[in-house]
Design a protein around this motif. Structure first.
Motif, PDB file in Angstrom:
ATOM      1  N   ALA A 257       0.870  -1.181   0.000  1.00 61.34           N
ATOM      2  CA  ALA A 257       0.000   0.000   0.000  1.00 61.34           C
ATOM      3  C   ALA A 257       0.903   1.226   0.000  1.00 61.34           C
ATOM      4  O   ALA A 257       1.663   1.435   0.937  1.00 61.34           O
ATOM      5  CB  ALA A 257      -0.910   0.011   1.221  1.00 61.34           C
ATOM      6  N   GLY A 258       0.826   2.005  -1.052  1.00 60.47           N
ATOM      7  CA  GLY A 258       1.692   3.169  -1.131  1.00 60.47           C
ATOM      8  C   GLY A 258       1.063   4.283  -1.927  1.00 60.47           C
ATOM      9  O   GLY A 258      -0.044   4.154  -2.467  1.00 60.47           O
ATOM     10  N   ALA A 259       1.807   5.384  -2.007  1.00 60.81           N
ATOM     11  CA  ALA A 259       1.364   6.559  -2.747  1.00 60.81           C
ATOM     12  C   ALA A 259       2.591   7.334  -3.214  1.00 60.81           C
ATOM     13  O   ALA A 259       3.694   7.141  -2.701  1.00 60.81           O
ATOM     14  CB  ALA A 259       0.491   7.456  -1.870  1.00 60.81           C
ATOM     15  N   VAL A 260       2.381   8.205  -4.190  1.00 59.08           N
ATOM     16  CA  VAL A 260       3.449   9.086  -4.650  1.00 59.08           C
ATOM     17  C   VAL A 260       3.460  10.314  -3.748  1.00 59.08           C
ATOM     18  O   VAL A 260       2.439  10.990  -3.602  1.00 59.08           O
ATOM     19  CB  VAL A 260       3.238   9.494  -6.117  1.00 59.08           C
ATOM     20  N   LEU A 261       4.595  10.571  -3.131  1.00 59.90           N
ATOM     21  CA  LEU A 261       4.743  11.745  -2.272  1.00 59.90           C
ATOM     22  C   LEU A 261       5.111  12.971  -3.106  1.00 59.90           C
ATOM     23  O   LEU A 261       4.535  14.042  -2.936  1.00 59.90           O
ATOM     24  CB  LEU A 261       5.803  11.461  -1.205  1.00 59.90           C
ATOM     25  N   THR A 262       6.066  12.806  -4.032  1.00 60.94           N
ATOM     26  CA  THR A 262       6.457  13.903  -4.914  1.00 60.94           C
ATOM     27  C   THR A 262       7.149  13.358  -6.148  1.00 60.94           C
ATOM     28  O   THR A 262       7.673  12.239  -6.128  1.00 60.94           O
ATOM     29  CB  THR A 262       7.372  14.919  -4.189  1.00 60.94           C
ATOM     30  N   CYS A 263       7.141  14.145  -7.207  1.00 56.60           N
ATOM     31  CA  CYS A 263       7.835  13.788  -8.445  1.00 56.60           C
ATOM     32  C   CYS A 263       8.147  15.068  -9.211  1.00 56.60           C
ATOM     33  O   CYS A 263       7.262  15.900  -9.412  1.00 56.60           O
ATOM     34  CB  CYS A 263       6.979  12.875  -9.305  1.00 56.60           C
ATOM     35  N   VAL A 264       9.403  15.211  -9.618  1.00 54.08           N
ATOM     36  CA  VAL A 264       9.791  16.274 -10.544  1.00 54.08           C
ATOM     37  C   VAL A 264      10.623  15.635 -11.640  1.00 54.08           C
ATOM     38  O   VAL A 264      11.375  14.698 -11.403  1.00 54.08           O
ATOM     39  CB  VAL A 264      10.586  17.421  -9.864  1.00 54.08           C
TER      40      VAL A 264
END
Length: 124
Positions: free
Chosen positions: A29-36
């Motif tokens: 179970a996860g999620a994207v915290l940030t992406c650049v």
């Protein structure tokens, strides 16, 4: 909460790389915290669309949000072109990195997401 940091290189497929990271790190179970980062071109499924559409790039990634689990990832991406025009939709395979993508994922120990078919929508 555990974090996973990734740096993708030119030519890496954004979707496939994220799916591989989920598998490699055992994210239930996860999620994207940030992406650049940036894409050479984009392939997206637009709102309520059944087909994937191709968009010539390059694009800056201005947003990447969604959830991650072993049986699939569900991500929405926001992109900006050279003129600053924005475009977004469901991320699908076929989005190669242009220069780099720096991504931080969050893993939620003790949780497990799953994607089951939904008879009403036809999606998982």
């Amino acid at each position: 909460m555990k974090t996973v940091a990734l740096r993708l290189c030119p030519g890496d497929d954004l979707y496939e790389s994220l799916q591989a990271a989920v598998s490699a790190h055992g994210v239930a179970a996860g999620a994207v915290l940030t992406c650049v980062g940036s894409l050479r071109h984009a392939r997206l499924r637009l709102a309520d669309g059944k087909e994937h559409r191709e968009f010539p790039g390059p694009f800056e990634i201005i947003s990447l949000v969604g959830t991650l689990c072993a049986d699939g990832i569900h991500l929405h991406i926001g992109l900006a072109d050279r003129e600053g025009r924005c475009l977004g939709g469901h991320l699908v395979p076929g989005c190669p990195i242009n220069t780099t993508a720096e991504i931080v994922l969050v893993d939620l120990p003790g949780w497990a997401f799953s994607r089951q078919p939904d008879a009403g929508t036809g999606y998982r």
